[in-house]
Design a protein around this motif. Structure first.
Motif, short mmCIF file in Angstrom:
data_model
loop_
_atom_site.label_atom_id
_atom_site.label_comp_id
_atom_site.label_asym_id
_atom_site.label_seq_id
_atom_site.Cartn_x
_atom_site.Cartn_y
_atom_site.Cartn_z
N ARG A 21 0.83 -1.20 0.00
CA ARG A 21 0.00 0.00 0.00
C ARG A 21 0.87 1.26 0.00
N GLN A 28 -6.30 -5.65 -4.96
CA GLN A 28 -6.90 -6.32 -3.80
C GLN A 28 -5.83 -7.00 -2.97
N ALA A 68 -8.59 -1.84 7.66
CA ALA A 68 -9.79 -1.40 6.95
C ALA A 68 -9.54 -0.09 6.22
N GLN A 70 -6.84 0.94 4.96
CA GLN A 70 -5.98 0.69 3.79
C GLN A 70 -6.60 -0.32 2.82
N ASN A 71 -7.86 -0.66 3.06
CA ASN A 71 -8.55 -1.61 2.20
C ASN A 71 -7.80 -2.94 2.09
N ASP A 73 -8.03 -6.72 3.35
CA ASP A 73 -8.97 -7.70 3.89
C ASP A 73 -8.22 -8.59 4.88
#
Length: 402
Positions: A21, A28, A68, A70-71, A73
């Motif tokens: 990130r 994803q 969350a 930083q998206n 999962d």
């Protein structure tokens, strides 16, 4: 959308996803962890956390909200049962995840005592994860008797905590001396003296024959015939890399999951980093069990997933805290043939490992400057003469002027 799946939510797994990130990766990311808590620091578990000097939240590498935000999962309490490298899928708790890149940062598991000698009865502990330490914490009551099996750094750190809490501590080591696998006799002597000065009984060239007790450990028989009454046992006899998933998936395993200098396994799209990974270092294939290696290697893997083609150049360093002594280690001492001592007084000293005229490693006890200078010399490929190192009239900083 490109999907990166990381199996193992320890230091390496957490470092890899954070680096992706930070580098601007917008695809994803799924981070799968077997434990029910977010990625956390392990070294303080057997020290500050066990002593009650660090809270659970302070152990976390990042706030739980980070993932969350930083998206990422983050799947906790999740077991991976299979990897299909042909279909590029991972089966996690019966759900099938499809990946473009898969990173195995599965870590290592502590070796346990065989059930045949009582290793499966209550009151016998290992030190690896939060669950282990939480389970043993209530045992640390002043006056109780603990047997520690194994004289490596884990065993010695556990002994230091127990002795500091007022327990009666006996440590047994099958080898001729404590730390035999990882350190020179000089370092062994230093820590043996330190622990004995704090009341720890250290028995070398002595192993555990069997534990006794009805359902819970109450005694131990040693290989020299000695019998001990014990209230609990801590086992610190090394770890084994978690390679089961990799082996089942057809990846090459050689003292860990075999990778090249970029962190790639021999299967396209699959990478590995951390305690479970073996990688090339100075013409050999090695595996390093350390936080710095886990972070640095995982970050290089993240960069290479994004196309950097960057080789991982290991800069080994380690540390151990015992009582009021901080041991800092730079380099790897494999192949050393002599050791030079710098004694800075007041219990602060360092041991410098040489192979011929080449400096390989430094063990520094409460000698941060010796450690920093030694680390810079080793990483720069420089070797001061043994005579200079041993000469206390030579300032430590002057060793840099080669």
């Amino acid at each position: 959308m490109t999907h990166v799946v990381v199996i193992g939510a320890g230091q390496a797994g957490a470092a890899c996803v954070a680096k992706l990130r930070a580098l601007g990766f917008e695809g994803q990311i799924t981070l799968v962890g077997a434990e029910n808590v977010p990625p956390y620091q392990r070294p303080p578990l057997s020290k500050k956390y066990l002593l009650g000097e660090m809270t659970l939240e302070r152990l976390y590498l990042r706030p739980e909200s980070y993932y969350a935000e930083q998206n990422i999962d983050l799947r906790l309490g999740t077991q991976v049962s299979a990897i299909d490298t042909q279909a590029q899928t991972v089966t996690a708790d019966a759900e099938v995840l499809t990946y473009d890149h898969l990173v195995l940062s599965t870590g290592a598991a502590p070796n346990r005592l065989p059930a045949a000698i009582g290793g499966d009865i209550d009151g016998v502990y290992v030190v690896r994860d939060l669950k282990d330490v939480d389970a043993m914490a209530p045992e640390f009551v002043e006056g109780r008797r603990v047997l520690i099996v194994g004289g490596g750094y884990i065993g010695l750190e556990a002994a230091a905590v127990a002795a500091s809490r007022g327990l009666s501590v006996t440590l047994v080591e099958m080898s001729d001396r404590i730390l035999q696998r990882v350190a020179a006799p000089e370092t062994s002597d230093f820590f043996r003296d330190l622990h004995r000065s704090r009341g720890v009984e250290i028995l070398e060239s002595v192993g555990l024959k069997r534990l006794s007790g009805e359902g819970r450990v109450t005694g131990a028989e040693l290989t020299d015939g000695t019998t001990l009454d014990v209230d609990f046992v801590i086992v610190g006899v090394g770890v084994t890399p978690n390679v089961g998933l990799a082996k089942a998936a057809g990846l090459t395993v050689d003292n860990g999951i075999k990778t090249d200098a970029f962190g790639r396994t021999d299967v396209a799209g699959v990478w590995s980093a951390g305690d479970c990974a073996s990688f090339p270092y100075k013409g050999e294939l090695i595996r390093l069990e350390s936080v710095p290696n886990a972070i640095d290697q995982a970050e290089v893997v993240a960069e290479n997933i994004l196309g950097a083609e960057k080789s991982y150049v290991a800069k080994p360093w380690f540390w151990s805290d015992q009582y009021d002594v901080k041991l800092q280690i730079a380099g790897l001492n494999t192949g050393f043939d002599h050791v030079v001592t710098r004694d800075n007084g007041d219990g602060a000293k360092s041991f410098w490992y040489y192979q011929g005229e080449t400096l390989l490693a430094v063990d520094a006890m409460n000698s941060a400057r010796d450690y920093m200078v030694g680390k810079r010399l080793i990483e720069g490929g420089k070797s001061p003469s043994a005579e200079m190192v041993a000469d206390m009239a030579v300032e430590i900083k002057d060793l840099m002027r080669l």
